[in-house]
Design a protein around this motif. Structure first.
Motif, short mmCIF file in Angstrom:
data_model
loop_
_atom_site.label_atom_id
_atom_site.label_comp_id
_atom_site.label_asym_id
_atom_site.label_seq_id
_atom_site.Cartn_x
_atom_site.Cartn_y
_atom_site.Cartn_z
N ASN A 46 -29.19 54.89 -45.90
CA ASN A 46 -30.14 55.99 -45.67
C ASN A 46 -29.68 57.29 -46.32
O ASN A 46 -30.49 58.04 -46.88
CB ASN A 46 -30.32 56.22 -44.16
CG ASN A 46 -31.50 55.44 -43.59
OD1 ASN A 46 -32.30 54.88 -44.35
ND2 ASN A 46 -31.60 55.39 -42.28
N ALA A 47 -28.39 57.59 -46.21
CA ALA A 47 -27.90 58.88 -46.73
C ALA A 47 -28.12 58.96 -48.24
O ALA A 47 -28.63 59.97 -48.75
CB ALA A 47 -26.43 59.05 -46.38
N LYS A 50 -25.63 51.43 -29.34
CA LYS A 50 -26.80 50.61 -28.96
C LYS A 50 -26.42 49.80 -27.74
O LYS A 50 -25.34 49.21 -27.70
CB LYS A 50 -27.17 49.68 -30.11
CG LYS A 50 -28.31 48.72 -29.81
CD LYS A 50 -28.73 47.95 -31.05
CE LYS A 50 -29.77 46.89 -30.72
NZ LYS A 50 -29.17 45.66 -30.18
N THR A 78 -28.56 60.83 -40.32
CA THR A 78 -28.54 59.65 -41.17
C THR A 78 -29.45 58.52 -40.68
O THR A 78 -29.73 57.60 -41.45
CB THR A 78 -27.12 59.08 -41.24
OG1 THR A 78 -26.74 58.65 -39.92
CG2 THR A 78 -26.13 60.12 -41.75
N GLY A 79 -29.85 58.56 -39.43
CA GLY A 79 -30.67 57.47 -38.89
C GLY A 79 -29.86 56.23 -38.54
O GLY A 79 -30.43 55.18 -38.26
N VAL A 80 -28.54 56.35 -38.54
CA VAL A 80 -27.68 55.21 -38.22
C VAL A 80 -27.33 55.26 -36.73
O VAL A 80 -27.16 56.33 -36.16
CB VAL A 80 -26.40 55.26 -39.10
CG1 VAL A 80 -25.41 54.18 -38.68
CG2 VAL A 80 -26.78 55.12 -40.57
N ASN A 81 -27.21 54.08 -36.13
CA ASN A 81 -26.88 54.04 -34.69
C ASN A 81 -25.52 54.65 -34.42
O ASN A 81 -24.53 54.30 -35.07
CB ASN A 81 -26.81 52.59 -34.20
CG ASN A 81 -28.15 51.89 -34.25
OD1 ASN A 81 -29.18 52.49 -34.54
ND2 ASN A 81 -28.14 50.60 -33.97
N GLU A 99 -30.46 48.55 -40.15
CA GLU A 99 -29.81 49.52 -39.26
C GLU A 99 -29.44 50.82 -39.95
O GLU A 99 -28.40 51.41 -39.69
CB GLU A 99 -28.58 48.88 -38.60
CG GLU A 99 -28.97 47.71 -37.69
CD GLU A 99 -27.81 47.22 -36.83
OE1 GLU A 99 -26.72 46.99 -37.40
OE2 GLU A 99 -28.01 47.08 -35.61
N GLY A 100 -30.27 51.25 -40.89
CA GLY A 100 -30.07 52.55 -41.52
C GLY A 100 -29.07 52.54 -42.66
O GLY A 100 -28.75 53.60 -43.21
N GLU A 101 -28.61 51.36 -43.03
CA GLU A 101 -27.63 51.27 -44.11
C GLU A 101 -28.23 51.83 -45.41
O GLU A 101 -29.33 51.47 -45.80
CB GLU A 101 -27.26 49.79 -44.31
CG GLU A 101 -26.26 49.51 -45.38
CD GLU A 101 -26.14 47.98 -45.60
OE1 GLU A 101 -26.05 47.25 -44.61
OE2 GLU A 101 -26.19 47.57 -46.76
#
Lengths: 385, 399
Positions: free
Chosen positions: A44-45, B198, B192-195, A40-42
């Motif tokens: 990413n930054a 949802k 960031t691509g983080v939800n 879930e994008g963890e």
């Protein structure tokens, strides 16, 4: 394992020393940040910053980046792949070229990640296509499915040009991709050869099946019927209408199709279970490869592996790849297969095909595998799968 | 946490910045209408350039400034994903990035993995594939973030293929991933691509794309499905309004400049959005305007739909009355037409581009150009040119 880690670290540092404006410490830190990306994008930054650091490197960064793909998660591998392209483009566009000698040496080490090795091969191909063509000739038995595929393609081309049954057999012996296997099999059969396709793929042909249980309004998918708690082949269960009991079923299809309709008739709104025992030569990692257009669940040795409640959207060989751990000796495989209540012409099928393979798709045959039924050795008109 | 005024500003910026570009599926706000001047007499000479592509795709090219962005997928199972950036003037490749698919790549043979159209804002390009791999790059090809939505949500896939194209509203990327097994929509932080949010969505296959609309002066994300229309606050995912009764699962809704949402439902249903469910007004329903695969297009006072065998229907947006129908050339149509300067530009599956003059009492095909390849993707318009792609090639067609 320890030696490999040290070797990997040494390669990373060596590459970093030559990289432009990126210190070995920065490289190590950046790769660690990318490898830490989670669901879930963890992460990413941090990975984004790390990626910029890595992509600043010169072409000497390529080997460290490729090496970092060993053991990387699928997401981390994609981050690293993006960096490889960026760094490689700089080298190519500047006219500086790529360090193909070092890349080739890295490619030749089959302990490296198979997909990363294909990427390394593509880099060579980009700047030295003839060298790449020469290299591929030695990769007919490569652990990278993509590299092996190109080598098999060459053998198939040679076989066609020379009408050589021997070469088609050679292609079949090394092919892992379904389309290449089917091409070789078709040509061998044209030449009058018998090919044991079920064995080639490792399809599981012998099953015990029980059903039908109720699946009205698709509710049977979530319902835990008795076989999910314990399989006892001598037990009768309360089925959708009557008592039901296990029956032996042997697939006679060359692609190992287990067609439940042939057992119970064209039922709708039903579910069934199929069970088999698989004797493994050794404990090892393996894959179950399933094709089905019905909803399904699978258990191995009583452990739930995966399930999916999609109906009649399509089917093909190796549609689903499920990593499993085989134990030495007896393993049990239980499949739940649900049929919905649609009445459209394309919703009649109630079937699955299942095989056991390694990660490349090569069959892992059970010790208790029975000879392939004669009917499955004969080619049948091709069905769309 | 952004204030409301900051959010409003970022929304305005993200939408106004698109004015000279074609940044998503069906272009400006998903309306398929351009202010560009396109050629009306097509000839081979109008092909400014054409470029071979490294893989299959039916996603539209998108254009930002001097850059054209495309997606493609290659390999025996289409597991190799490509993002390509071309110079819009010359067609020359500026960069290409490749990734591995992390989700399922099985599709019906007619469609393919690179089916959803990418979307971009002034900084980034967001590329979604049928495998539910979601890639964010900046305009120079630098990786900003990645997601594997099937890794995150393992049953989110459709064995026939997925095709919903994402949209950007303000600083949120809205994706609609709907199928029989694990359906959801998500608002994803573009940085960031983080939800951000949802939501579970109806468990049913759905190939429609989200649309941006305005409700009571505020931007909302329109999600269409077999259940109907949900309008969501793009930043929180909260429902603003809902319109039930079902809608198509292939052609998508169009929000036109008149503030009306034209929904492929019972033919076409025209809705006037409101600030709440009870404020939404059904203006009219017309079964005579039923589209096939392509989405409706609104130009001036007319709405245009195309069915799967190439019948172009023109209706009056004031009441939905059918005004005329013509049969275009060719028997199969998948792509949505685009509109510019009183003309429609449609391309059939055989790759025949057609210019239809719709200014008269009845539409007329006035010019054609045969690209000679199967085209399923919707054309894009920018820089006074059409950008059209097949499985293997992209063309720029200009004056």
């Amino acid at each position: 394992m320890k030696t490999t880690t040290l070797k990997t670290a040494a390669v990373i540092f060596a590459g970093a020393l030559c990289a432009h404006a990126v210190s070995p410490g920065e490289v190590q830190k950046a790769i660690a940040a990318i490898k830490a990306v989670g669901p879930e994008g963890e992460g990413n930054a941090k990975a984004s910053d790390a990626w910029l650091t890595l992509s600043k490197g010169g072409d000497d960064m390529l080997i460290p980046l490729l090496t970092a793909m060993n053991g990387a998660s699928p997401m981390a591998a994609n981050w690293l792949r993006g960096a490889v392209h960026t760094v490689a483009d700089k080298g190519i566009n500047s006219g500086h070229g790529l360090p193909t000698g070092a890349i080739e040496e890295w490619l030749r080490d089959t302990r490296n990640d198979p997909r990363a090795r294909r990427l390394a091969y593509d880099l060579i191909k980009q700047v030295q296509p003839q060298r790449a063509e020469w290299l591929i000739k030695g990769m007919l038995n490569d652990p990278s499915v993509e590299l092996r595929r190109d080598a098999v393609r060459n053998v198939l081309n040679d076989a066609k040009a020379r009408s050589s049954t021997k070469l088609y057999q050679k292609a079949l012996d090394h092919a892992r991709d379904v389309d290449q296997i089917q091409t070789a099999v078709a040509e061998l059969r044209k030449a009058g050869k018998t090919v044991d396709v079920p064995k080639q793929f490792g399809f599981l042909m012998d099953w015990q099946v029980v059903g039908p249980f109720d699946n009205a309004e698709k509710e049977g998918f979530a319902r835990k019927y008795a076989p999910e708690s314990k399989v006892n082949l001598k037990t009768a269960y309360d089925g959708k209408k009557d008592k039901v009991k296990w029956e032996a079923f042997t697939s006679e299809d060359q692609y190992g199709m287990v067609d439940i309709n042939t057992v119970y008739g064209m039922e709708k709104g039903v579910t069934a279970y199929a069970f088999t025992e698989y004797e493994a030569k050794e404990a090892r990692k393996a894959e179950l490869r399933l094709g089905s257009k019905n909803a399904w669940k699978i258990w191995v040795n009583g452990k739930f592996i995966f399930g999916r409640d999609e109906y009649h959207r399509g089917m093909r060989i190796d549609q689903y790849r499920l990593p499993i751990q085989l134990q030495k000796g007896k393993n049990t495989i239980l499949v739940k297969l649900c049929q919905d209540e649609q009445e459209k012409p394309w919703t009649k099928e109630w079937q699955f095909q299942l095989r056991v393979s390694d990660a490349t798709g090569a069959a892992i045959l059970a010790q208790n595998r029975k000879p392939t039924p004669a009917a499955a050795l004969k080619p049948k008109p091709r069905k769309k799968r | 946490m952004k204030t409301r005024s900051t959010l409003a500003l970022s929304l305005a910026l993200s939408l106004s910045i698109q004015a000279d570009n074609w940044t998503q599926f069906r272009g400006l706000d998903g309306a398929s209408v351009s202010g560009d001047k396109l050629p009306t007499k097509l000839d081979k000479k109008n092909i400014s350039w054409s470029v071979d592509l490294p893989g299959r795709g039916l996603s539209s090219p998108i254009v930002y400034g001097n850059k054209v962005f495309l997606s493609a997928a290659s390999g025996p199972d289409q597991r190799r994903l490509h993002v390509i950036c071309l110079n819009a003037d010359t067609g020359k490749q500026i960069w290409e990035r490749q990734f591995w698919a992390t989700g399922r790549t099985m599709t019906h043979p007619k469609t393919c993995v690179a089916a959803p159209t990418p979307v971009c804002d002034g900084e980034r390009v967001y590329v979604l594939y049928s495998s539910n791999d979601l890639i964010c790059l900046d305009h120079d090809g630098n990786v900003k973030w990645l997601r594997g939505l099937t890794l995150d949500y393992p049953n989110a896939s459709n064995s026939l293929g997925m095709s919903s194209s994402p949209i950007v509203i303000g600083d949120t990327l809205v994706v609609q991933v709907e199928n029989d097994s694990e359906s959801f929509a998500a608002g994803i932080n573009v940085q960031t691509g983080v939800n951000r949010w949802k939501l579970d969505r109806p468990k049913a296959a759905n190939w429609t794309s989200p649309t941006v609309a305005k409700s009571d002066g505020k931007y909302v994300a329109i999600l269409q499905s077999s259940k109907g229309i949900h309008a969501l606050n793009p930043r929180s995912g909260e429902e603003v309004w809902y319109f039930g009764g079902g809608a198509s699962t292939i052609p998508s809704s169009t929000f036109a400049g008149d503030g009306v949402l034209y929904v492929p439902a019972n033919g076409i249903t025209a809705l006037k959005p409101g600030s709440k469910t009870k404020d939404v007004k059904e203006l009219w329903v017309s079964g005579q305007l039923k589209p096939g695969t392509s989405s409706p297009v609104v130009m001036g006072q007319n709405i245009f739909t195309v069915n799967s065998i190439g019948v172009l229907t023109c209706g009056d947006i004031n009441g939905g009355k059918r005004l005329w129908q013509i049969r275009m050339k060719g028997k199969k149509f998948s792509a949505t037409p685009v509109a510019a300067g009183g003309f429609l530009y449609a391309v059939n599956e055989e790759g025949l581009v057609q210019v239809i003059d719709v200014k008269g009492e009845e539409g007329e095909v006035i010019s054609t150009l045969d690209l000679g390849e199967t085209v399923l993707g919707t054309p894009s318009v920018a820089r006074n040119s059409l950008f059209i792609r097949s499985d293997g090639r992209v063309w720029k067609i200009g004056s």
